[in-house]
Design a protein around this motif. Structure first.
Motif, PDB file in Angstrom:
ATOM      1  N   UNK A  22       0.826  -1.209   0.000  1.00 20.63           N
ATOM      2  CA  UNK A  22       0.000   0.000   0.000  1.00 20.63           C
ATOM      3  C   UNK A  22       0.859   1.259   0.000  1.00 20.63           C
ATOM      4  N   UNK A  23       1.966   1.223   0.712  1.00 20.54           N
ATOM      5  CA  UNK A  23       2.832   2.399   0.764  1.00 20.54           C
ATOM      6  C   UNK A  23       3.535   2.639  -0.566  1.00 20.54           C
ATOM      7  N   UNK A  24       3.866   1.553  -1.282  1.00 17.49           N
ATOM      8  CA  UNK A  24       4.570   1.695  -2.554  1.00 17.49           C
ATOM      9  C   UNK A  24       3.775   2.558  -3.540  1.00 17.49           C
ATOM     10  N   UNK A  25       2.473   2.446  -3.520  1.00 22.82           N
ATOM     11  CA  UNK A  25       1.648   3.217  -4.449  1.00 22.82           C
ATOM     12  C   UNK A  25       1.766   4.711  -4.212  1.00 22.82           C
ATOM     13  N   UNK A  26       2.148   5.116  -3.011  1.00 27.16           N
ATOM     14  CA  UNK A  26       2.278   6.536  -2.673  1.00 27.16           C
ATOM     15  C   UNK A  26       3.733   6.974  -2.688  1.00 27.16           C
ATOM     16  N   UNK A  27       4.613   6.122  -2.169  1.00 19.30           N
ATOM     17  CA  UNK A  27       6.042   6.416  -2.102  1.00 19.30           C
ATOM     18  C   UNK A  27       6.803   5.301  -2.820  1.00 19.30           C
ATOM     19  N   UNK A 225      -2.077  -0.138  14.848  1.00 20.75           N
ATOM     20  CA  UNK A 225      -1.875   1.312  14.858  1.00 20.75           C
ATOM     21  C   UNK A 225      -0.965   1.734  13.717  1.00 20.75           C
ATOM     22  N   UNK A 226       0.114   0.984  13.493  1.00 22.68           N
ATOM     23  CA  UNK A 226       1.004   1.300  12.371  1.00 22.68           C
ATOM     24  C   UNK A 226       0.250   1.250  11.057  1.00 22.68           C
ATOM     25  N   UNK A 227      -0.547   0.220  10.845  1.00 24.41           N
ATOM     26  CA  UNK A 227      -1.304   0.094   9.601  1.00 24.41           C
ATOM     27  C   UNK A 227      -2.321   1.221   9.462  1.00 24.41           C
ATOM     28  N   UNK A 228      -2.813   1.725  10.569  1.00 21.29           N
ATOM     29  CA  UNK A 228      -3.800   2.798  10.507  1.00 21.29           C
ATOM     30  C   UNK A 228      -3.173   4.138  10.139  1.00 21.29           C
ATOM     31  N   UNK A 229      -1.945   4.388  10.581  1.00 15.69           N
ATOM     32  CA  UNK A 229      -1.378   5.724  10.401  1.00 15.69           C
ATOM     33  C   UNK A 229      -0.373   5.835   9.258  1.00 15.69           C
ATOM     34  N   UNK A 230       0.255   4.739   8.840  1.00 15.88           N
ATOM     35  CA  UNK A 230       1.376   4.847   7.901  1.00 15.88           C
ATOM     36  C   UNK A 230       0.956   5.406   6.547  1.00 15.88           C
ATOM     37  N   UNK A 231      -0.107   4.873   5.975  1.00 10.20           N
ATOM     38  CA  UNK A 231      -0.530   5.328   4.655  1.00 10.20           C
ATOM     39  C   UNK A 231      -1.035   6.772   4.687  1.00 10.20           C
ATOM     40  N   UNK A 232      -1.905   7.161   5.634  1.00  6.42           N
ATOM     41  CA  UNK A 232      -2.295   8.569   5.706  1.00  6.42           C
ATOM     42  C   UNK A 232      -1.109   9.509   5.899  1.00  6.42           C
ATOM     43  N   UNK A 233      -0.110   9.081   6.663  1.00  6.53           N
ATOM     44  CA  UNK A 233       1.072   9.920   6.837  1.00  6.53           C
ATOM     45  C   UNK A 233       1.812  10.089   5.520  1.00  6.53           C
ATOM     46  N   UNK A 234       2.002   9.002   4.785  1.00  4.15           N
ATOM     47  CA  UNK A 234       2.687   9.091   3.487  1.00  4.15           C
ATOM     48  C   UNK A 234       1.940  10.017   2.534  1.00  4.15           C
ATOM     49  N   UNK A 235       0.624   9.869   2.472  1.00  2.00           N
ATOM     50  CA  UNK A 235      -0.169  10.737   1.602  1.00  2.00           C
ATOM     51  C   UNK A 235      -0.065  12.196   2.026  1.00  2.00           C
TER      52      UNK A 235
END
Length: 311
Positions: A22-27, A225-235
């Motif tokens: 999921x993070x790869x799509x943003x970063x 918690x990590x899964x909840x915050x990591x993607x919104x932070x990257x975006x």
């Protein structure tokens, strides 16, 4: 992408694979690492960034190209982390031995009760002002989604703390943000460190009270918690690079813990006054007793004790 060694006290199931995808799509180019322990995730990534200076053969995500590259990138799993790299990296420590807050203050944490991670990436915003506030908004919105007509449960204490609110302007410290930057050739790497209290734990010497996310959601775990915050932070970081703090100003105002509260500050120009919110660049506005309004770009600000709130 790799998970670190398992602790002797048991396994924490991080589900790194799905988070990385999921993070790869943003970063694009990001790696996700979970390690058993380290002194400080920020220190590890800052040292990697410094080691990258002058290393000519590294792949680079060009400044301003984070979101554009995401559309064309094809995930290819990293086969082990290089010691020097300017690609984005999310580093999680199950046990952080010497976590740091602002001004070198220690950040206390415990394995399984605290989430400690850092996200390093190249950033090239037009103006770096208000980055810690934007990060705070992203984290708070992910953990406590805004609801129409409902007061937020997570407040933001300028410039880098998350608090669980017990009443308007009053609460206990829930987490913090530490941002460091490193010049690497033509790039500037930002290292965003995050510490969040997830479960109850006994900590000594706290003058801000202790709050944890399980007070909001009793079933919340550290990996969840990590899964909840990591993607919104990257975006949020991609958006910040494009739009600056202006994109987050309304969100910060909604959660501003200090606004209209009596405060003391470390600024000689205004040792005490009333906080009036922040400027368009994220500086804190404080009205002194003589009526003059001062802008504070950095430093310490505390709620005055007579107000009944923790400092």
């Amino acid at each position: 992408m790799r998970e670190g060694p398992l602790s002797a006290t048991g396994v924490i199931a991080w589900d790194v694979e799905s988070l990385w995808e999921r993070l790869w799509a943003v970063l694009p180019g990001i790696s996700v690492e979970v390690i058993a322990r380290c002194d400080s995730t920020n220190t590890v990534l800052v040292e990697r960034a410094r080691a990258s200076s002058g290393w000519p053969d590294q792949p680079v995500t060009a400044p301003g190209a984070l979101a554009d590259a995401a559309d064309a990138a094809t995930p290819t799993p990293p086969l082990g982390r290089r010691a020097v790299d300017t690609q984005p990296c999310l580093l999680v420590a199950e046990d952080q031995m010497q976590g740091r807050g602002r001004h070198g203050r220690p950040w206390q944490s415990a394995r399984g009760a605290s989430l400690t991670f850092s996200l390093a990436l190249p950033l090239a915003p037009a103006d770096w002002s208000g980055l810690s506030l934007a990060v705070g908004v992203a984290l708070a919105d992910a953990l406590d989604p805004p609801a129409h007509g409902a007061a937020p449960r997570i407040g933001l204490k300028w410039p880098n703390d998350l608090w669980l609110l017990d009443a308007p302007g009053r609460g206990r410290k829930l987490g913090g943000v530490l941002i460091e930057t490193v010049a690497v050739g033509r790039l500037r790497m930002a290292v965003i460190g995050v510490g969040l209290n997830v479960a109850p734990q006994a900590l000594d010497g706290l003058d801000t009270g202790y709050a944890c996310l399980q007070e909001l959601d009793a079933g919340l775990t550290v990996p969840a918690t990590l899964h909840r915050v990591a993607l919104p932070l990257a975006r949020a970081l991609v958006r910040y690079e494009r739009e600056g703090f202006a994109a987050f100003a309304e969100g910060f105002a909604r959660r501003d813990l200090l606004r209209d509260r009596p405060v003391t500050t470390a600024s000689p120009a205004v040792p005490q006054g009333i906080a009036l919110g922040v400027t368009a660049t994220g500086a804190l506005r404080v009205r002194a007793p003589d009526g003059h309004v001062h802008e504070i770009a950095s430093g310490e600000v505390r709620v005055r004790p007579q107000d009944g709130a923790p400092t």
